[in-house]
Design an enzyme around this catalytic site. Structure first.
Site, mmCIF file in Angstrom:
data_model
loop_
_atom_site.group_PDB
_atom_site.id
_atom_site.type_symbol
_atom_site.label_atom_id
_atom_site.label_comp_id
_atom_site.label_asym_id
_atom_site.label_seq_id
_atom_site.Cartn_x
_atom_site.Cartn_y
_atom_site.Cartn_z
ATOM 1 N N ASP B 327 -54.698 -15.812 63.273
ATOM 2 C CA ASP B 327 -55.924 -15.539 63.896
ATOM 3 C C ASP B 327 -56.217 -14.354 64.495
ATOM 4 O O ASP B 327 -55.669 -13.562 65.117
ATOM 5 C CB ASP B 327 -55.853 -16.802 64.967
ATOM 6 C CG ASP B 327 -57.328 -17.243 65.521
ATOM 7 O OD1 ASP B 327 -58.229 -17.641 64.926
ATOM 8 O OD2 ASP B 327 -57.521 -16.989 66.791
ATOM 9 N N GLU B 356 -56.594 -13.434 59.176
ATOM 10 C CA GLU B 356 -57.929 -13.622 59.260
ATOM 11 C C GLU B 356 -58.391 -12.373 59.532
ATOM 12 O O GLU B 356 -58.590 -11.527 60.653
ATOM 13 C CB GLU B 356 -58.182 -14.571 60.703
ATOM 14 C CG GLU B 356 -59.765 -14.589 60.560
ATOM 15 C CD GLU B 356 -60.264 -15.331 62.208
ATOM 16 O OE1 GLU B 356 -61.334 -15.680 62.293
ATOM 17 O OE2 GLU B 356 -59.495 -15.165 63.294
ATOM 18 N N ASP B 423 -64.934 -22.654 61.298
ATOM 19 C CA ASP B 423 -65.898 -21.238 61.883
ATOM 20 C C ASP B 423 -67.334 -21.270 61.240
ATOM 21 O O ASP B 423 -67.851 -20.452 61.606
ATOM 22 C CB ASP B 423 -65.153 -20.057 61.723
ATOM 23 C CG ASP B 423 -64.141 -20.018 62.892
ATOM 24 O OD1 ASP B 423 -64.181 -20.629 63.919
ATOM 25 O OD2 ASP B 423 -63.327 -19.048 62.581
#
Ligand code: CA
Ligand code: CA
Lengths: 569, 569
Positions: B327, B356, B423
């Site tokens: 992340d 990410e 997201d």
């Protein structure tokens, strides 16, 4: 606007952290095409009423080549994060360059913008501070001074009694260097780069037999320790040369493989294609070049890695050396160099790591591997222009400008700028004996950004062609030394070390004046400039001072002549 | 020739090792400007009679955007070393591009040439082989299935009884996933990416409290171990989500700092600007975005590093997971990721490391950090074209082409290509409910280079706006599932997994046909091509087959209709 010539891509010379708080952003456009470039930027998380908050600065056109203009801007993002785009304008149009291409207006979607996600201090390129203020002197130990004849190898020739050949010996050693340290102090240098000193059979010692032993012709560990201490006492740093790409033929593990072949416990220390390994008609193992006596080391083998890293650590930890110069560094894997850096810096955080890479070195200079590379492209440009006169002022200025904008500023500040080495002909020989050219070479080198290195003997006008010619015995007879040249260089070194503008603390640029054979450049800080006028032609040239933008400033003129600096108001 | 638009620089997408023996070299020229590019190359040490020995190949023009042509060539240097230059010709002139600029003729001095000094296997970008053949399925565990009501958090709502909100819970857990593994097997996916499963307080679990514990609402370590085992038994890989950029507010070390402030032994685990740390009016410590409940972890602190690396290792070593999704990976330092890679791969060499990063990710994909990034630029282009129709065919083809040539081929093959995630809004919602567009999105995604990921529920036509809307409860009621869409996607997955051309084993390119709203692309290998014709317009279009260069080949036509593949000769 010629959009196809516009280039930017983050995390190299185009966008990098100059220090833990500052980002430098650069963009390249076609020469004389774009009139203005603005950097539009913001913290990716600062929004107000659904709108991203941005600021902008006008970028400065720092330099040009015949193809490109280089624009630079500096930003200190308060939260260390940055998204950005460029607004480029010429007379006709204004366009926005983003990571996803060109737009007429600033895109709403932040995903379009270039990103420097976070400045992490630990990732910032971070060469030792002392390097910026160091003037190096390269010593080839077999040829600097013979101070202890008891150590002379068999068949040692009397000092300077013959031309250097691939196989002859003159008995240079550590005692010789110790005896002459004050000569170096007088010259003003404050760093010595020693070509290899470890046990080896040749005179150049690049064919290592034992990386953990001093070559007996130079002395032992006791005197080496003393040499480092005496250097340090005089404010001189010590850099050693590590040949980790390949070993010498007589390196014990390689001998073991030759003897026991596939049964040797060292069989995976090299790159054998098959067994038995042979060297005729051609070696069936990887070598440096195609030299069968220089078997390439398998640096991904954990045993080899452990051994070499032990070596790297040993000389720093036990002898307090200050730098490692890494031979054929570009042919060794990046993975190895990353571990090398970690190990060496863990023992002494400000060791200087200098790689031998002759070409574009960006992949080694991202902060995780080397602090610098030997700047041979600098050498080539300077030699071609000053010594050989094979390129003109325009091409020279372009080569140097391209080189400067090819790397981040913090890399340029510690780049190892040499005019010659044990691998090239001596500058005076290349310049056909023209000492005026040598002076300009040194003046340019010693006033340029970076960390300059003088090859032993060049400062007193020694000559010599390519290896082995350039490896002659240092001339200690005052009568045979060019003392004028010596004092000239001493003067330049003193200026470099005492005047911050002369050294690394100022912006370098060529001035927009294009005289035949004459280059003009300046070093500038906020309220002071040094202007250098180097006439590389055979004619007397008049430089109109109005072109140099002196305005009403107070001017002090230095003229270097016969090794002296004349000063006039 | 527009020389200013020509670009090449080694050791990224322009020059990289595709594998231990093969170099790929690329150059970019202005579109339709250069007619022919040859690569001139040789081993730097192969000389004969003072002349460097070179060979040459003609480079292939692989693709174009409206600005550039991309030319590529492949070389297997016998000794793993390469120096090279480009010979570019148009109708009027021929020039040589070297590292030191343009020349009319091949320079004699080898120092001019570009250099890829040595291909080292250990440096080659090396993602796990299995990833190329993986179709991922992303599960948000709180919302996939509730299999054990005993574990339900307080205030758990009945499954699907309400719209997802930032704070509500529906009780999804591991037992629920176990109960439905055969559904995933039927769909044909062979990798699951789980958003965080570690102890946290929110429903999304991105606010980690304890990185070494399973969140009790999902189950315990026993059932997690069983889940991994059951996945593996079905040939499904398991990837977990690590939030190492920041911790949750209730992470014990952060709570300790809040309590003991400067006296806490964890005071350097975060980035406190000063003490006492406060969060009003604004936090005086680094955070994710400006969210005070997400304190940024100090990943250069050796204690933090040791803790997080222990976590990284633990779940691989103890539970045999196959991948880590990282992340906010772009905001964590490169130094940390290099160590992360080393540690994780030392435990299990074929773990997939997925960062990410939403923007240009080249700096993380050099082989020393990640195997892939979440390919949001792919997502954006596909969504803009198919779902929103906010860009046309030309812009879409350009975005995809730019993306493909922005990275090395071996990176593209494992790029994590998603259409949506926790997201983003769900694709069906973005496409205003138009299922035809969803089919094209999936067809494009599943026939493209890379490793595609399906967001849970998208395959049965779930809708939902941006977070929290996109995090609805999985619909298990067959009546409410779009089974036609499901069968269509199942079909595509089967094709991808059984036909090498459909997947990663073929060259992708857009064909030079520009119909209104229709894109045509091909995947090709030596003697077979798949041609995809996707009509994104509302009209019926006729595609003249003569433009598709069928020649006399045997043609099999597939038409996808109502979830079925019709085949005709
Ligand atoms: Ca001696
Ligand atoms: Ca439950």
């Amino acid at each position: 606007m010629l959009k196809e010539a516009i280039f930017h891509r983050p995390k190299n010379n185009f966008a990098y952290a100059y220090n833990k708080d500052t980002l430098h952003i650069m963009i390249q456009t076609k020469k004389d095409d774009v009139k203005k470039v603005e950097l539009i930027y913001g913290d990716p998380y600062e929004w107000e009423n659904g709108k991203w908050l941005t600021e902008s600065i006008v970028m400065e056109k720092k330099a040009s080549t015949s193809s490109y203009d280089f624009w630079k801007g500096s930003v200190k993002p308060p939260f260390h994060r940055l998204r950005y785009a460029f607004r480029c304008s010429d007379k006709k149009e204004t366009v926005i360059l983003t990571e996803l291409g060109f737009y007429q207006e600033l895109p709403q979607d932040i995903a379009n913008y270039f990103c420097f996600p976070y400045i992490h201090e630990i990732d910032v390129f971070n060469a030792p501070d002392w390097v910026k203020n160091t003037v190096w002197y390269q010593i080839f130990p077999e040829r600097f001074a013979n101070g202890d004849s008891a150590l002379n190898p068999v068949n040692t020739l009397p000092w300077g009694s013959a031309e250097p050949s691939p196989g002859n010996f003159f008995g240079g050693d550590f005692q010789g260097i110790l005896n002459n340290l004050d000569y170096l102090v007088d010259l003003g240098i404050n760093g010595i780069y020693f070509t290899p000193i470890f046990k080896a059979s040749s005179n150049h010692k690049y064919d290592t037999i034992d990386y953990l032993e001093i070559d007996p012709q130079f002395g032992d560990k006791v005197i080496f320790r003393k040499l480092v201490r005496e250097c340090h006492r005089r404010g001189i740093r010590v850099m050693l040369d590590a040949v980790f790409n390949h070993s010498g033929y007589h390196f014990a593990p390689f001998q073991d493989v030759l003897e026991k072949q596939e049964k040797s416990k060292y069989k995976d220390w090299f790159h054998a294609w098959n067994f038995p390994i042979v060297h005729k008609p051609k070696p069936n193992y990887d070598t440096f070049g195609f030299v069968h006596t220089m078997p390439k080391l398998n640096t991904k083998n954990p045993e080899v890695k452990a051994y070499l890293l032990k070596v790297a650590k040993y000389w720093v930890e036990e002898f307090d050396i200050d730098g490692w110069r890494l031979d054929v560094a570009n042919e060794v894997d990046h993975t190895f160099w990353r571990e090398f850096r970690k190990v060496v810096k863990s023992v002494k955080s400000d060791v200087y790591i200098l790689g031998e890479v002759w070409h574009d070195s960006m992949p080694w200079l991202k902060g995780d591997q080397f602090d610098a590379v030997m700047n041979y492209p600098f050498t080539k440009a300077a030699i071609d222009f000053f010594a050989k006169q094979s390129i003109g002022t325009q091409k020279f200025a372009e080569s140097i400008t391209s080189l400067l904008y090819m790397y981040p500023e913090n890399i340029n500040e510690v780049s190892f700028n040499l005019l010659g080495s044990h691998d090239t002909a001596r500058i005076l020989t290349t310049a056909n004996g023209d000492k005026r050219k040598i002076r300009m070479l040194f003046l340019f080198q010693l006033s340029f950004i970076g960390t300059p290195c003088i090859y032993y003997g060049d400062e007193i006008g020694m000559t010599g062609d390519n290896d082995p010619g350039c490896r002659g015995c240092m001339v200690w007879d005052r009568e045979k030394q060019d003392t004028e040249l010596y004092f000239f260089i001493k003067q330049l070194i003193a200026l470099r070390r005492t005047d911050e503008l002369f050294g690394n603390q100022a912006d370098f640029r060529f001035l927009d004046i294009n005289e035949k054979g004459c280059i003009i450049y300046e070093k500038r800080l906020v309220n002071r400039r040094l202007i250098f006028i180097l006439n590389n032609s055979d004619s007397i040239l008049r430089i109109p001072t109005n072109k140099l933008n002196f305005n009403n400033s107070r001017i002090i003129e230095w003229i270097f002549s016969k090794g002296e600096k004349l000063q006039k108001e």
